[in-house]
Design a protein around this motif. Structure first.
Motif, PDB file in Angstrom:
ATOM      1  N   LYS A 276      -5.746   0.165   8.485  1.00 34.87           N
ATOM      2  CA  LYS A 276      -5.995   1.376   7.448  1.00 34.87           C
ATOM      3  C   LYS A 276      -4.851   2.490   7.918  1.00 34.87           C
ATOM      4  O   LYS A 276      -4.276   3.117   6.783  1.00 34.87           O
ATOM      5  N   GLN A 277      -4.294   2.756   9.033  1.00 33.09           N
ATOM      6  CA  GLN A 277      -3.282   3.540   9.407  1.00 33.09           C
ATOM      7  C   GLN A 277      -1.929   3.364   8.687  1.00 33.09           C
ATOM      8  O   GLN A 277      -1.207   4.024   8.159  1.00 33.09           O
ATOM      9  N   ARG A 278      -1.724   1.809   9.001  1.00 30.05           N
ATOM     10  CA  ARG A 278      -0.550   1.328   8.322  1.00 30.05           C
ATOM     11  C   ARG A 278      -0.477   1.607   6.623  1.00 30.05           C
ATOM     12  O   ARG A 278       0.440   1.880   6.595  1.00 30.05           O
ATOM     13  N   LYS A 279      -1.483   1.455   6.232  1.00 29.62           N
ATOM     14  CA  LYS A 279      -1.600   1.421   4.752  1.00 29.62           C
ATOM     15  C   LYS A 279      -1.352   3.034   4.286  1.00 29.62           C
ATOM     16  O   LYS A 279      -0.667   3.118   3.362  1.00 29.62           O
ATOM     17  N   GLU A 280      -2.155   3.939   5.128  1.00 25.53           N
ATOM     18  CA  GLU A 280      -1.695   5.396   4.949  1.00 25.53           C
ATOM     19  C   GLU A 280      -0.223   5.677   5.065  1.00 25.53           C
ATOM     20  O   GLU A 280       0.328   6.418   4.140  1.00 25.53           O
ATOM     21  N   LEU A 281       0.229   5.301   6.015  1.00 20.48           N
ATOM     22  CA  LEU A 281       1.768   5.443   6.277  1.00 20.48           C
ATOM     23  C   LEU A 281       2.500   4.890   5.082  1.00 20.48           C
ATOM     24  O   LEU A 281       3.702   5.677   4.971  1.00 20.48           O
ATOM     25  N   GLU A 282       2.251   3.654   4.954  1.00 19.75           N
ATOM     26  CA  GLU A 282       3.117   3.052   3.637  1.00 19.75           C
ATOM     27  C   GLU A 282       3.115   4.002   2.496  1.00 19.75           C
ATOM     28  O   GLU A 282       4.076   4.275   1.616  1.00 19.75           O
ATOM     29  N   LYS A 283       1.902   4.581   1.972  1.00 18.69           N
ATOM     30  CA  LYS A 283       1.676   5.414   0.916  1.00 18.69           C
ATOM     31  C   LYS A 283       2.722   6.792   1.251  1.00 18.69           C
ATOM     32  O   LYS A 283       3.191   7.066   0.177  1.00 18.69           O
ATOM     33  N   ALA A 284       2.425   7.233   2.267  1.00 17.50           N
ATOM     34  CA  ALA A 284       3.233   8.574   2.616  1.00 17.50           C
ATOM     35  C   ALA A 284       4.722   8.254   2.394  1.00 17.50           C
ATOM     36  O   ALA A 284       5.489   9.029   2.146  1.00 17.50           O
ATOM     37  N   ALA A 285       5.195   7.057   2.865  1.00 15.25           N
ATOM     38  CA  ALA A 285       6.550   6.687   2.795  1.00 15.25           C
ATOM     39  C   ALA A 285       7.018   6.373   1.598  1.00 15.25           C
ATOM     40  O   ALA A 285       8.376   6.122   1.476  1.00 15.25           O
ATOM     41  N   HIS A 286       6.212   6.114   0.458  1.00 17.08           N
ATOM     42  CA  HIS A 286       6.675   5.129  -0.823  1.00 17.08           C
ATOM     43  C   HIS A 286       7.583   6.115  -1.386  1.00 17.08           C
ATOM     44  O   HIS A 286       8.781   5.680  -1.700  1.00 17.08           O
TER      45      HIS A 286
END
Length: 93
Positions: free
Chosen positions: A7-17
């Motif tokens: 879940k954290q990884r997915k949130e960070l991926e979104k933020a880095a998009h």
């Protein structure tokens, strides 16, 4: 280096998009200067992208080396771009 949940990884991926790569690995490879640049960028931003223009076949090993040297966590390696995360030490902001 911290362990991220999916879940954290997915949130960070979104933020880095929408982020642009702040460090580019070129013909010189991962030098001391590149390591310092990654370290200072992580201190300033927490979440950064690194683009591999050269050494594409060795990007996994080089990314792991960068993570070890800067105490960062690899969020994801997509194509020739690595997303790294490191929490800021002072939580004043």
């Amino acid at each position: 280096m911290i362990e991220l949940t999916s879940k954290q990884r997915k949130e960070l991926e979104k933020a880095a998009h929408d982020l642009q790569p702040v460090v580019i690995v070129g013909g010189a490879g991962v030098t001391e200067g590149v390591i310092k640049m990654v370290d200072s960028s992580l201190s300033a931003h927490e979440l950064i992208k690194i683009k591999f223009n050269e050494y594409k076949d060795e990007k996994v090993e080089l990314t792991n080396k960068l993570c070890e040297e800067t105490d960062a966590t690899l969020v994801r390696l997509i194509g020739n771009v690595a997303i790294l995360f490191r929490e800021k030490e002072d939580e004043e902001e």
